[in-house]
Design a protein around this motif. Structure first.
Motif, mmCIF file in Angstrom:
data_model
loop_
_atom_site.group_PDB
_atom_site.id
_atom_site.type_symbol
_atom_site.label_atom_id
_atom_site.label_comp_id
_atom_site.label_asym_id
_atom_site.label_seq_id
_atom_site.Cartn_x
_atom_site.Cartn_y
_atom_site.Cartn_z
ATOM 1 N N VAL A 109 0.854 -1.181 0.000
ATOM 2 C CA VAL A 109 0.000 0.000 0.000
ATOM 3 C C VAL A 109 0.892 1.233 0.000
ATOM 4 O O VAL A 109 1.788 1.353 0.838
ATOM 5 C CB VAL A 109 -0.935 0.043 1.231
ATOM 6 N N ILE A 110 0.655 2.124 -0.956
ATOM 7 C CA ILE A 110 1.353 3.411 -0.995
ATOM 8 C C ILE A 110 0.305 4.477 -0.732
ATOM 9 O O ILE A 110 -0.581 4.702 -1.555
ATOM 10 C CB ILE A 110 2.027 3.645 -2.370
ATOM 11 N N ASP A 111 0.382 5.095 0.445
ATOM 12 C CA ASP A 111 -0.592 6.121 0.827
ATOM 13 C C ASP A 111 0.029 7.489 0.595
ATOM 14 O O ASP A 111 0.800 7.986 1.412
ATOM 15 C CB ASP A 111 -1.015 5.951 2.282
ATOM 16 N N ALA A 112 -0.303 8.094 -0.528
ATOM 17 C CA ALA A 112 0.186 9.437 -0.864
ATOM 18 C C ALA A 112 -0.986 10.411 -0.817
ATOM 19 O O ALA A 112 -1.039 11.373 -1.573
ATOM 20 C CB ALA A 112 0.830 9.425 -2.246
ATOM 21 N N SER A 113 -1.924 10.150 0.107
ATOM 22 C CA SER A 113 -3.104 11.007 0.216
ATOM 23 C C SER A 113 -2.883 12.066 1.289
ATOM 24 O O SER A 113 -2.069 11.899 2.196
ATOM 25 C CB SER A 113 -4.338 10.173 0.568
ATOM 26 N N VAL A 114 -3.634 13.129 1.192
ATOM 27 C CA VAL A 114 -3.580 14.188 2.200
ATOM 28 C C VAL A 114 -4.059 13.619 3.542
ATOM 29 O O VAL A 114 -3.456 13.876 4.581
ATOM 30 C CB VAL A 114 -4.427 15.408 1.762
ATOM 31 N N ARG A 115 -5.123 12.813 3.509
ATOM 32 C CA ARG A 115 -5.623 12.198 4.735
ATOM 33 C C ARG A 115 -4.539 11.364 5.409
ATOM 34 O O ARG A 115 -4.341 11.427 6.618
ATOM 35 C CB ARG A 115 -6.849 11.327 4.445
ATOM 36 N N GLY A 116 -3.809 10.586 4.621
ATOM 37 C CA GLY A 116 -2.727 9.758 5.166
ATOM 38 C C GLY A 116 -1.625 10.589 5.784
ATOM 39 O O GLY A 116 -1.100 10.263 6.854
ATOM 40 N N LYS A 117 -1.269 11.681 5.118
ATOM 41 C CA LYS A 117 -0.218 12.564 5.646
ATOM 42 C C LYS A 117 -0.673 13.246 6.925
ATOM 43 O O LYS A 117 0.104 13.399 7.875
ATOM 44 C CB LYS A 117 0.186 13.584 4.585
ATOM 45 N N LEU A 118 -1.943 13.648 6.989
ATOM 46 C CA LEU A 118 -2.480 14.263 8.201
ATOM 47 C C LEU A 118 -2.499 13.258 9.360
ATOM 48 O O LEU A 118 -2.191 13.610 10.499
ATOM 49 C CB LEU A 118 -3.882 14.817 7.956
ATOM 50 N N THR A 119 -2.834 12.035 9.077
ATOM 51 C CA THR A 119 -2.856 10.995 10.101
ATOM 52 C C THR A 119 -1.452 10.758 10.652
ATOM 53 O O THR A 119 -1.258 10.660 11.864
ATOM 54 C CB THR A 119 -3.428 9.685 9.522
ATOM 55 N N LYS A 120 -0.454 10.689 9.757
ATOM 56 C CA LYS A 120 0.935 10.510 10.196
ATOM 57 C C LYS A 120 1.400 11.694 11.038
ATOM 58 O O LYS A 120 2.092 11.521 12.046
ATOM 59 C CB LYS A 120 1.864 10.335 8.988
ATOM 60 N N MET A 121 1.015 12.897 10.624
ATOM 61 C CA MET A 121 1.394 14.085 11.357
ATOM 62 C C MET A 121 0.761 14.062 12.751
ATOM 63 O O MET A 121 1.421 14.376 13.754
ATOM 64 C CB MET A 121 0.968 15.356 10.603
ATOM 65 N N GLU B 281 -0.135 11.449 14.487
ATOM 66 C CA GLU B 281 0.540 10.425 15.266
ATOM 67 C C GLU B 281 1.880 10.914 15.775
ATOM 68 O O GLU B 281 2.268 10.665 16.917
ATOM 69 C CB GLU B 281 0.726 9.151 14.430
ATOM 70 N N ALA B 282 2.608 11.626 14.937
ATOM 71 C CA ALA B 282 3.920 12.167 15.336
ATOM 72 C C ALA B 282 3.758 13.192 16.442
ATOM 73 O O ALA B 282 4.567 13.238 17.381
ATOM 74 C CB ALA B 282 4.623 12.776 14.135
ATOM 75 N N LEU B 283 2.746 14.021 16.347
ATOM 76 C CA LEU B 283 2.533 15.065 17.359
ATOM 77 C C LEU B 283 2.072 14.462 18.694
ATOM 78 O O LEU B 283 2.392 15.007 19.752
ATOM 79 C CB LEU B 283 1.495 16.072 16.880
ATOM 80 N N SER B 284 1.343 13.365 18.658
ATOM 81 C CA SER B 284 0.848 12.777 19.892
ATOM 82 C C SER B 284 1.884 11.872 20.566
ATOM 83 O O SER B 284 1.702 11.464 21.689
ATOM 84 C CB SER B 284 -0.426 11.989 19.637
ATOM 85 N N SER B 285 2.987 11.601 19.911
ATOM 86 C CA SER B 285 4.038 10.750 20.493
ATOM 87 C C SER B 285 4.878 11.474 21.486
ATOM 88 O O SER B 285 5.198 12.587 21.464
ATOM 89 C CB SER B 285 4.952 10.201 19.406
#
Length: 178
Positions: free
Chosen positions: A160-172, A174-178
């Motif tokens: 799976v290659i997630d190059a969507s805005v939704r995917g990038k927002l989700t990763k962001m 997750e990074a902020l909540s870590s």
């Protein structure tokens, strides 16, 4: 599920090797696709699982559904599956057969989700880029998923290659909540 795939693997391999030796990959592919579709039917599954129906009769039932176009080797394959009580594995055998065929022919089916309908030109560019990256001939199927906001999600098999805005927002997030 994994157990059924494991049981189906030697049968799929035998079918593939036979089809390849006979130079009939397309024919075997059609036969297995039809058999998989038929055996996925709940009434047919019940018939095939019934201990009251002889294995030979189960094989004859499937062979009759194919009509006159079934080769001798395919007929023998169905009889072998019935004899070993493995007719229920036909959908898995078909899946494994198609995977082996795609590997041999260097093809891959890819599903692309985008938040809007992709133009023919966009599909062509994406297909060419994926073909180059994967070193295979790509068959593209597109779907619209408005929840993606922008970008695309590319799926093939377990990749799976997630190059969507939704995917990038989700990763962001997750990074902020870590």
């Amino acid at each position: 599920m994994a157990e059924l795939i494991t049981l189906a693997r030697p049968y799929a391999k035998a079918a593939f090797e036979t089809a390849q030796a006979e130079n009939r990959l397309a024919e075997w592919s059609e036969v297995l696709a039809f058999a998989a579709q038929v055996t996925a039917n709940s009434d047919v599954r019940a018939l095939l699982a019934s201990p009251r129906v002889a294995d030979e009769r189960k094989a004859d039932f499937l062979i009759e559904l194919f009509g006159e176009g079934l080769s001798d080797s395919a007929t023998n394959f169905v009889k072998l599956l019935a004899e070993n009580q493995r007719l229920a594995l036909l959908p898995h055998i078909h899946t494994l057969f198609e995977t082996a065929r795609a590997d041999l022919e260097r093809t891959v089916d890819i599903e692309v989700s985008a938040p809007y309908e992709l133009t023919e030109e966009q599909q062509q560019k994406l297909s060419q880029a994926l073909s180059k990256k994967l070193e295979r001939k790509v068959s593209l199927a597109t779907t619209v998923d408005t929840s993606l906001i922008g970008g695309v999600v590319v799926r093939t098999g377990d990749m799976v290659i997630d190059a969507s805005v939704r995917g990038k927002l989700t990763k962001m997030a997750e990074a902020l909540s870590s």
